[in-house]
Scaffold this motif. Structure first.
Motif, PDB file in Angstrom:
ATOM      1  N   SER A  61       0.807  -1.223   0.000  1.00  0.00           N
ATOM      2  CA  SER A  61       0.000   0.000   0.000  1.00  0.00           C
ATOM      3  C   SER A  61       0.836   1.268   0.000  1.00  0.00           C
ATOM      4  CB  SER A  61      -0.917   0.033   1.222  1.00  0.00           C
ATOM      5  OG  SER A  61      -1.611  -1.164   1.355  1.00  0.00           O
ATOM      6  N   PHE A  62       1.996   1.228   0.648  1.00  0.00           N
ATOM      7  CA  PHE A  62       2.686   2.502   0.895  1.00  0.00           C
ATOM      8  C   PHE A  62       4.009   2.688   0.157  1.00  0.00           C
ATOM      9  CE2 PHE A  62      -0.176   1.946   4.551  1.00  0.00           C
ATOM     10  CZ  PHE A  62      -0.922   3.100   4.399  1.00  0.00           C
ATOM     11  N   ILE A  63       4.457   1.669  -0.548  1.00  0.00           N
ATOM     12  CA  ILE A  63       5.656   1.876  -1.375  1.00  0.00           C
ATOM     13  C   ILE A  63       5.231   2.487  -2.704  1.00  0.00           C
ATOM     14  CG2 ILE A  63       7.433   0.679  -2.697  1.00  0.00           C
ATOM     15  CD1 ILE A  63       7.591  -1.319  -0.441  1.00  0.00           C
ATOM     16  N   ASP A  64       6.001   3.464  -3.170  1.00  0.00           N
ATOM     17  CA  ASP A  64       5.693   4.097  -4.440  1.00  0.00           C
ATOM     18  C   ASP A  64       6.749   3.664  -5.454  1.00  0.00           C
ATOM     19  OD1 ASP A  64       5.175   5.660  -6.563  1.00  0.00           O
ATOM     20  OD2 ASP A  64       5.541   7.573  -5.561  1.00  0.00           O
ATOM     21  N   LEU A  65       6.417   2.619  -6.220  1.00  0.00           N
ATOM     22  CA  LEU A  65       7.433   2.029  -7.099  1.00  0.00           C
ATOM     23  C   LEU A  65       7.793   2.915  -8.288  1.00  0.00           C
ATOM     24  CD1 LEU A  65       6.588  -1.763  -7.054  1.00  0.00           C
ATOM     25  CD2 LEU A  65       8.470  -0.580  -5.958  1.00  0.00           C
ATOM     26  N   GLU A  66       7.022   3.980  -8.497  1.00  0.00           N
ATOM     27  CA  GLU A  66       7.429   4.892  -9.560  1.00  0.00           C
ATOM     28  C   GLU A  66       8.649   5.704  -9.126  1.00  0.00           C
ATOM     29  OE1 GLU A  66       4.280   7.209 -11.344  1.00  0.00           O
ATOM     30  OE2 GLU A  66       3.044   5.403 -11.344  1.00  0.00           O
ATOM     31  N   HIS A  67       8.794   5.841  -7.811  1.00  0.00           N
ATOM     32  CA  HIS A  67       9.912   6.656  -7.317  1.00  0.00           C
ATOM     33  C   HIS A  67      10.832   5.923  -6.350  1.00  0.00           C
ATOM     34  CE1 HIS A  67       6.639   9.593  -8.301  1.00  0.00           C
ATOM     35  NE2 HIS A  67       7.617  10.011  -9.068  1.00  0.00           N
ATOM     36  N   GLN A  68      10.485   4.698  -6.016  1.00  0.00           N
ATOM     37  CA  GLN A  68      11.281   4.010  -4.993  1.00  0.00           C
ATOM     38  C   GLN A  68      11.709   2.607  -5.437  1.00  0.00           C
ATOM     39  OE1 GLN A  68       8.382   4.517  -1.693  1.00  0.00           O
ATOM     40  NE2 GLN A  68       9.944   5.827  -0.762  1.00  0.00           N
ATOM     41  N   THR A  69      12.856   2.213  -4.923  1.00  0.00           N
ATOM     42  CA  THR A  69      13.377   0.873  -5.140  1.00  0.00           C
ATOM     43  C   THR A  69      13.557   0.243  -3.765  1.00  0.00           C
ATOM     44  OG1 THR A  69      14.582   1.669  -7.059  1.00  0.00           O
ATOM     45  CG2 THR A  69      15.299  -0.433  -6.139  1.00  0.00           C
ATOM     46  N   VAL A  70      13.182  -1.016  -3.650  1.00  0.00           N
ATOM     47  CA  VAL A  70      13.208  -1.646  -2.333  1.00  0.00           C
ATOM     48  C   VAL A  70      14.065  -2.907  -2.358  1.00  0.00           C
ATOM     49  CG1 VAL A  70      11.777  -2.563  -0.479  1.00  0.00           C
ATOM     50  CG2 VAL A  70      10.825  -0.866  -2.036  1.00  0.00           C
ATOM     51  N   LEU A  71      14.933  -3.032  -1.369  1.00  0.00           N
ATOM     52  CA  LEU A  71      15.714  -4.258  -1.226  1.00  0.00           C
ATOM     53  C   LEU A  71      15.402  -4.852   0.148  1.00  0.00           C
ATOM     54  CD1 LEU A  71      17.962  -6.150  -2.335  1.00  0.00           C
ATOM     55  CD2 LEU A  71      19.637  -4.604  -1.333  1.00  0.00           C
ATOM     56  N   ILE A  72      14.930  -6.094   0.149  1.00  0.00           N
ATOM     57  CA  ILE A  72      14.519  -6.739   1.402  1.00  0.00           C
ATOM     58  C   ILE A  72      15.341  -8.006   1.610  1.00  0.00           C
ATOM     59  CG2 ILE A  72      12.589  -7.810   2.635  1.00  0.00           C
ATOM     60  CD1 ILE A  72      10.661  -6.353   0.910  1.00  0.00           C
ATOM     61  N   THR A  73      15.857  -8.201   2.813  1.00  0.00           N
ATOM     62  CA  THR A  73      16.439  -9.504   3.130  1.00  0.00           C
ATOM     63  C   THR A  73      15.439 -10.241   4.006  1.00  0.00           C
ATOM     64  OG1 THR A  73      17.414  -8.941   5.266  1.00  0.00           O
ATOM     65  CG2 THR A  73      18.718  -8.441   3.320  1.00  0.00           C
ATOM     66  N   THR A  74      15.337 -11.539   3.813  1.00  0.00           N
ATOM     67  CA  THR A  74      14.377 -12.277   4.622  1.00  0.00           C
ATOM     68  C   THR A  74      14.607 -13.779   4.580  1.00  0.00           C
ATOM     69  OG1 THR A  74      12.027 -12.535   5.109  1.00  0.00           O
ATOM     70  CG2 THR A  74      12.651 -12.553   2.809  1.00  0.00           C
ATOM     71  N   HIS A  75      14.080 -14.439   5.600  1.00  0.00           N
ATOM     72  CA  HIS A  75      13.969 -15.892   5.588  1.00  0.00           C
ATOM     73  C   HIS A  75      12.549 -16.290   5.230  1.00  0.00           C
ATOM     74  CE1 HIS A  75      17.412 -15.661   8.497  1.00  0.00           C
ATOM     75  NE2 HIS A  75      17.857 -16.408   7.525  1.00  0.00           N
ATOM     76  N   GLU A  76      11.629 -15.357   5.507  1.00  0.00           N
ATOM     77  CA  GLU A  76      10.216 -15.671   5.289  1.00  0.00           C
ATOM     78  C   GLU A  76       9.861 -15.458   3.827  1.00  0.00           C
ATOM     79  OE1 GLU A  76      10.150 -15.691   9.593  1.00  0.00           O
ATOM     80  OE2 GLU A  76      11.160 -14.398   8.184  1.00  0.00           O
ATOM     81  N   ILE A  77      10.440 -16.314   2.968  1.00  0.00           N
ATOM     82  CA  ILE A  77      10.297 -16.125   1.529  1.00  0.00           C
ATOM     83  C   ILE A  77       8.844 -16.296   1.095  1.00  0.00           C
ATOM     84  CG2 ILE A  77      11.105 -16.900  -0.723  1.00  0.00           C
ATOM     85  CD1 ILE A  77      13.525 -18.080   0.849  1.00  0.00           C
TER      86      ILE A  77
END
Lengths: 128, 229
Positions: free
Chosen positions: B169-185
């Motif tokens: 809901s709150f990430i704006d992919l037109e202006h943002q890039t997200v890198l997530i590390t996780t075990h909960e794939i």
């Protein structure tokens, strides 16, 4: 539009199938507006880029059209929707027939089996 | 916008990262997955400019990464780093005073979405609500890059679900890039565009997730397991 996706096949295709089924069931009518990319992403719990790809794909198939600044709409071209309905029917029948053949059922067994199944289930489902 | 070129990182005599090369595409959500100790957090810290590479270059928007990267990067640590005597509201205000790109209105929206009580003291929050608060503070910034280190770890399924929904809901992919590390794939695999697998400090592969499903008919977990063998 909840429910989990099968995570070993592309999600953009599965989401497209869900929308097509809604159109065929009449839950989405010709000319209806689809949810915005973000709304759909939240509803389905998927990446907005995936929804974008689904919409692009449906647009390529001329099932939906995007109107500048307004959003994405189900086509009002009934011919395409009739064709879609036929295509899905054929696809599911060919899956069924393929599976049955592989298990060695004859044509008659399939037709009789199908008829019998429909007879038995008619009363329960209220099909007619 | 972010690239790592022949980057290595050594902690005393232990090699944490061995000559990795990769670039991040803007407007994507990228998952960095791998076993414990494989180098996920180190990679994030290198990009955030919190640690320096022993060898190689980390470039953010073409400039070498350093501590000032925090202007462009919203970083969610796997640790709890908030002042426990603040209330939720005070923590938001403090963050707003630290970052130019902090959007207080957006923070309030996410607080409401996450059902957090602004008057509650941080030290009285449950672990799940601390996890939610971290998401609020990270996503309320309009930074071009968001790095999240294990945002779901140790949280119950309901909290994980609300975090995943909050991300969409709150990430704006037109202006943002997200890198997530996780075990909960499993929780986030519907969310990713791209996935990178890391093992013993080396990137084994980077792929588009839909390509993995299309070409190999595998889920991300199955694909990672195959690579790890």
């Amino acid at each position: 539009m909840g429910g989990a996706f099968n995570t070993s096949t592309p999600i953009y295709i599965q989401l497209g199938d869900r929308i097509n089924h809604q159109i065929i069931r009449g839950e989405l009518l010709p000319g209806d507006k689809l949810p915005s990319v973000r709304e759909m992403a939240v509803q389905a719990g998927v990446n907005p880029n995936t929804v974008q790809r689904t919409y692009r794909e449906l647009e390529r198939m001329e099932i939906v059209e995007s109107r500048r600044g307004q959003g994405t709409f189900v086509t009002e071209n009934e011919d395409i929707l009739v064709k879609l309905r036929e295509q899905l029917k054929e696809m599911h029948i060919s899956h069924f027939v393929g599976d049955m053949k592989m298990m060695g059922y004859t044509e008659n067994e399939m037709i009789n089996g199908l008829r019998h199944y429909l007879d038995v289930n008619r009363e329960e489902d209220g099909l007619s | 916008m972010i690239s790592l070129e022949n980057v290595s990182k050594r902690y005393l005599n232990k090699m944490a990262i061995k000559e990795i090369n990769f670039g991040l595409e803007p407007g994507h959500i990228i998952g960095l997955i791998g076993a414990n100790g494989s180098g996920k957090s180190t990679t994030l810290k290198l990009i955030a400019g919190l640690i320096r590479p022993t060898k190689g270059k980390v470039l953010v928007n073409g400039r070498a990464s350093n501590r000032f990267n925090c202007r462009d990067i919203s970083y969610l640590s796997e640790l709890d780093v908030y002042y426990s005597f603040f209330t939720v509201e005070e923590t938001v205000k403090f963050y707003a005073s630290q970052y130019k790109d902090f959007n207080t209105k957006k923070a309030q929206e996410i607080l409401t979405f996450m059902n957090l009580d602004p008057k509650q003291k941080v030290k009285h929050l449950s672990k799940g609500n601390r996890g939610r608060l971290k998401i609020v503070l990270t996503l309320a910034r309009e930074a071009p890059v968001i790095l999240m280190d294990e945002p779901l770890s140790g949280l119950d399924p309901m909290v994980r679900d609300s975090i995943v929904k909050g991300l969409i809901s709150f990430i704006d992919l037109e202006h943002q890039t997200v890198l997530i590390t996780t075990h909960e794939i499993k929780e986030i695999e519907q969310l990713l565009d791209t996935v990178a697998v890391i093992k013993d400090g080396q990137i084994l592969d980077i792929q588009n997730v839909e390509d993995i499903r299309f070409r190999e008919n595998l889920s991300i977990v199955e694909w990672m397991t195959k690579l790890y063998q």
